[in-house]
Design an enzyme around this catalytic site. Structure first.
Site, short mmCIF file in Angstrom:
data_model
loop_
_atom_site.label_atom_id
_atom_site.label_comp_id
_atom_site.label_asym_id
_atom_site.label_seq_id
_atom_site.Cartn_x
_atom_site.Cartn_y
_atom_site.Cartn_z
N ASP A 82 1.15 3.58 20.95
CA ASP A 82 2.16 2.52 21.01
C ASP A 82 1.51 1.46 21.07
OD1 ASP A 82 5.33 2.83 21.48
OD2 ASP A 82 4.66 1.07 22.66
N LYS A 135 6.82 14.23 24.85
CA LYS A 135 6.07 13.78 23.94
C LYS A 135 6.50 12.27 23.63
CE LYS A 135 3.92 13.68 19.92
NZ LYS A 135 2.99 12.43 20.42
N LYS A 186 6.91 8.95 28.12
CA LYS A 186 6.25 7.56 27.63
C LYS A 186 5.09 7.25 28.83
CE LYS A 186 6.18 4.79 24.21
NZ LYS A 186 7.02 4.77 23.01
N1 GLU Z 1 4.92 5.30 20.25
C1 GLU Z 1 5.82 5.66 19.19
C2 GLU Z 1 7.46 5.73 19.49
O1 GLU Z 1 7.94 4.96 19.97
C3 GLU Z 1 5.26 7.20 18.89
C4 GLU Z 1 5.33 8.20 19.64
C5 GLU Z 1 4.56 9.50 19.41
O2 GLU Z 1 4.19 9.67 18.25
O3 GLU Z 1 4.68 10.47 20.35
O4 GLU Z 1 8.13 6.60 19.02
#
Ligand code: GLU
Length: 449
Positions: free
Chosen positions: A166, A90, A126
Site C-alpha cells: 500500500d 487479504k 490491512k
Molecule cells: N493496498 C491495496 C488495496 O488497497 C492492495 C491490497 C492487496 O493487493 O492485497 O487494495
C-alpha cells in the site's frame, strides 16, 4: 433509516469516536446497505452488523530497527484481520508516519467489501506501521522490513493472511519482507505475500493493476452513458503507482491525463502525460516523491504551487488517486460548479462523507466509489495467489484479460444491486450492497462468532 442500522452506527460512534476515519467508513457503508437490512430481519437477530464492524482480530507489535549510524528506533506495527468469512485475510501494508489504529481499521473495513466485489475468495485486512520511509537508505528499509516481518510472520500464511503493498510499501519492501519470511520459516510459501518480484512468483501486471483496473471500470461507466474514452481529458491527484497506471492506460486508449496534483501543487499539461513523459514521472518520483514541480520545469508547462486541481473546467473526468479525505466540501463545491460529469474515486475513501453526498446529489454528475474502482489491484493479487498455489505463471495478456473481465463484472454487479433496490444507476450504493451481500451471507451461514 432502518432502526437497527442506526443503532449500530450510534454504537460505533460512541465506542470509537476517537477513530474518525473508521467511524466515517462505517457510516458510509452502513447507510448504503440499510435497504438490504430492511429486507433481512434475521440480520438483527444474529447481530450481524455489530459483528461486522468489529475486527475479528487486530494487534500491534514493536518494530525496532537501527539506522545507518547505529542508532536504534522504535515504531508501532499493526495488522488488522478484519473479516475472514469469504477467504484468507487479504490486504496491504501501509508505511506512513500518520498510520493510526483508526486508519488501519477504516482500510480493513473497506478492504472486506472491496475484496468481496472482486468475486475472488479473499477476506479483508490491512496493516502497516507509523514508520516514515522518506529519506531512508536502502539498508535502513531492509532492516526495518526484516524487523517488521520477524514480529508478524507467525500470524500470516498463504491460507491465513496474505499482506501486500500500500502507500510506502512497493516491490522493494515486499522483497525484503518475503526474504525474511522465508528465512524464518524455512519454507517456500510465496503465496504469503503479493506484489512480489517476477523472479519469485510475482504476477505480471500487478504493479499497474490498480490504475489499469480503474480505467477499465471507467470504460464501463462511459459505455453505460453511450460515451467512450477516446479523447477524454482526465484530472487526477497522486502520481504514485496507481496514478501512473492511470496515466499509462489512459494514453494507450487514446485519452490523456492533463492535470495531476502532488504534495507541492499541481501540473497542467494540455498535451497530456504520454510517451516518454511517463518514464520521466518514474524518474522524478524515485528522486523525490514529495515534489512534482520538476515536471513543469522539464516540459515547460504550468505549475500551480500549494493547490489542488479540483475545479478545473477543461477536463472530462476527475479521478482522486492520492489518499483519504483528499476531496472535502470546499473542493466538492468547485468540482460540482465546473460542470464536469464524471467523478471517479480511486484512492481508498478519497472523499469526506459530506462531500461525497453532495457530489452524489448533483443531477449532472456520475459518481463511482473507490472500493469498486480500485479493486483491480487486489483482484490481481488474488490472481497472483492462484498462480502461486498452482505453481504456474500466466502471461501479461492472460492477466490483463482476467483483470478486464473482473472490472466489468464489478461494474455490472453494482448496477444490478442498485437496480434491485430501485436506486437507478447508483454505483456507490450498488458497490456497497453487492460487496456486503456476499460477506453477510457467508457470516450468516457460518454461525455466531
Ligand atoms: N493496498 C491495496 C488495496 O488497497 C492492495 C491490497 C492487496 O493487493 O492485497 O487494495
Amino acid at each position: 433509516m432502518n432502526a437497527y442500522v442506526a443503532s449500530v452506527i450510534e454504537n460505533v460512534k460512541k465506542k470509537y469516536g476517537h477513530e474518525p476515519e473508521f467511524v466515517q467508513t462505517v457510516e458510509e457503508v452502513l447507510s448504503s446497505i440499510a435497504p438490504m437490512v430492511d429486507k433481512h430481519p434475521e440480520y438483527e437477530k444474529a447481530d450481524l452488523l455489530n459483528r461486522m464492524v468489529e475486527p475479528e482480530r487486530m494487534f500491534t507489535f514493536r518494530v525496532v530497527w537501527t539506522d545507518d549510524n547505529g542508532q536504534a528506533h522504535t515504531n508501532t506495527g499493526y495488522r488488522c484481520q478484519f473479516n475472514g468469512a469469504i477467504g484468507p485475510y487479504k490486504g496491504g501494508l501501509r508505511f506512513q508516519p500518520n498510520v493510526t489504529p483508526s486508519i488501519m481499521k477504516f482500510l480493513g473495513f473497506e478492504q472486506t467489501f472491496k475484496n468481496s466485489l472482486t468475486g475472488l475468495p479473499m477476506g479483508g485486512a490491512k496493516g502497516g506501521s507509523d514508520f516514515d520511509p522518506a529519506g531512508k537508505s536502502d539498508a535502513e528499509i531492509m532492516r526495518f522490513c526484516q524487523s517488521f516481518m520477524t514480529a508478524l510472520y507467525r500470524y500470516i500464511g498463504p491460507d491465513i493472511d496474505v499482506p501486500a503493498g500500500d502507500m510506502g510499501v512497493g516491490g522493494r519492501e515486499i522483497g525484503y519482507l518475503y526474504g525474511q519470511y522465508r528465512r524464518l520459516k524455512g519454507v517456500w510459501e510465496n503465496g504469503v505475500l503479493t506484489g512480489k518480484g517476477f523472479t519469485y512468483g510475482g504476477s505480471l501486471i500487478r504493479p499497474e493493476a490498480t490504475g489499469y483496473g480503474a480505467i477499465y471500470y471507467l470504460q464501463e461507466v462511459l459505455k453505460h452513458e453511450g460515451d467512450s474514452i477516446e479523447g477524454k481529458r482526465i484530472a487526477i491527484s497522486g502520481y504514485g503507482n496507481v496514478g501512473w497506471g492511470i496515466m499509462k492506460k489512459a494514453a494507450e486508449l487514446g485519452a490523456k491525463v492533463t492535470y495531476f496534483a502532488g504534495p507541492d501543487g499541481y501540473i497542467h499539461d494540455p498535451d497530456g502525460v504520454v510517451g516518454e513523459k511517463l518514464d520521466y514521472i518514474l524518474e522524478m518520483r524515485a528522486k523525490d516523491p514529495m515534489h512534482c514541480k520538476p515536471y513543469a520545469d522539464k516540459y515547460g508547462v504550468e505549475f500551480v504551487p500549494n493547490a489542488k486541481c479540483w475545479g478545473v473546467k477543461d477536463v472530462d473526468i476527475y479521478m482522486p488517486a492520492a489518499t483519504q479525505n483528499d476531496v472535502r466540501m470546499e473542493s466538492a463545491e468547485k468540482i460540482a460548479a465546473s460542470g464536469v460529469k464524471y467523478y471517479i474515486e480511486v484512492a481508498n475513501m478519497p472523499t469526506t462523507n459530506d462531500a461525497l453526498e453532495f457530489l452524489r446529489s448533483q443531477k449532472h454528475m456520475i459518481v463511482a466509489p473507490s472500493k469498486a474502482v480500485n479493486a483491480g489491484g487486489v483482484a490481481v493479487s488474488g490472481l497472483e495467489m492462484s498462480q502461486n498455489s498452482e505453481r504456474l505463471v500466466w502471461t501479461a495478456e492472460e492477466v490483463d484479460e482476467k483483470l478486464k473481465g473482473i472490472m466489468k463484472v464489478i461494474h455490472q454487479m453494482s448496477v444490478d444491486a442498485a437496480e434491485e433496490y430501485g436506486l437507478g444507476y447508483d454505483l456507490v450504493s450498488g458497490a456497497n450492497l453487492a460487496g456486503f451481500k456476499k460477506v453477510a451471507t457467508a457470516m450468516m451461514e457460518q454461525g455466531l462468532f
